[in-house]
Design an enzyme around this catalytic site. Structure first.
Site, short mmCIF file in Angstrom:
data_model
loop_
_atom_site.label_atom_id
_atom_site.label_comp_id
_atom_site.label_asym_id
_atom_site.label_seq_id
_atom_site.Cartn_x
_atom_site.Cartn_y
_atom_site.Cartn_z
N HIS A 117 0.83 -1.20 0.00
CA HIS A 117 0.00 0.00 0.00
C HIS A 117 0.87 1.25 0.00
O HIS A 117 0.62 2.21 -0.73
CB HIS A 117 -0.93 0.01 1.21
CG HIS A 117 -2.12 -0.88 1.08
ND1 HIS A 117 -2.02 -2.25 1.17
CD2 HIS A 117 -3.42 -0.60 0.86
CE1 HIS A 117 -3.24 -2.77 1.03
NE2 HIS A 117 -4.10 -1.80 0.83
N HIS A 161 1.48 -3.54 9.32
CA HIS A 161 2.90 -3.42 8.98
C HIS A 161 3.70 -2.80 10.12
O HIS A 161 3.15 -2.14 10.99
CB HIS A 161 3.09 -2.54 7.75
CG HIS A 161 2.65 -3.17 6.48
ND1 HIS A 161 3.39 -4.13 5.83
CD2 HIS A 161 1.53 -2.99 5.74
CE1 HIS A 161 2.74 -4.51 4.75
NE2 HIS A 161 1.60 -3.84 4.67
#
Length: 185
Positions: A117, A161
């Site tokens: 992303h 993440h």
């Protein structure tokens, strides 16, 4: 006692960096993930998903007003997907343990490094910044960069993440935009 080798020092340094990254990421997640509406974080997540961004860009290609840079943009999105997948398969870093079910999430791969992303949104922001068509529109460029930063931060806040994953993804996205812009003109 065995003498310390360069490999041991390197492994120890690497371990300390990974541990620090995990600790900082968990602290950020713990401190801030409840103070920002989950719906906003998910909206940012969905807005940067390849399954949304690629069909949207592809549909723009088939509009009557076709921009010459759309092919570069589409190729860049595919390059991003390829590079992120390649790097993830090499490093195979597990995702954070404090969000084991990855809920709520779109179907995802199992590896964390780098953030796809973050690479995608920084690719888009860098690409838009490099285009002459948008050079006079500082508000659009600022808006795209703001979206890129917020989306990247949301990856840590959602527990998807670690900070280093996002930073690596952002750097990868910028490099991809420079590559596509330079070599596919």
């Amino acid at each position: 006692m065995a003498p310390t080798t360069a490999a041991t020092k390197s492994t120890s340094f690497h371990h300390r960096i990974i541990t620090l990254d995990a600790g900082v990421s968990k602290s950020i997640h713990t401190l801030f993930h409840t103070s920002i509406p989950g719906s906003l974080l998910l909206l940012l997540e969905y807005s940067a998903d390849f399954r949304f961004s690629f069909p949207l860009a592809l549909s723009l290609y088939f509009t009557p007003v076709r921009r010459p840079y759309l092919i570069q943009f589409l190729v860049g999105l595919l390059v991003d997907l390829l590079f992120v997948g390649l790097v993830k398969s090499i490093f195979r870093r597990s995702r954070p343990l404090y969000n084991p079910d990855m809920k709520p999430a779109v179907s995802i791969d199992h590896f964390s490094f780098p953030s796809g992303h973050a690479s995608r949104v920084f690719f888009v922001a860098s690409f838009v910044s490099l285009l002459d068509d948008f050079s006079g529109n500082c508000w659009l460029v600022l808006g795209v960069w703001t979206w890129a930063v917020l989306t990247s931060c949301s990856r840590v806040l959602l527990g998807r993440h670690f900070v280093s994953d996002v930073l690596a993804g952002a750097c990868l996205g910028v490099l991809e935009a420079a590559f596509v812009f330079r070599f596919l003109k």
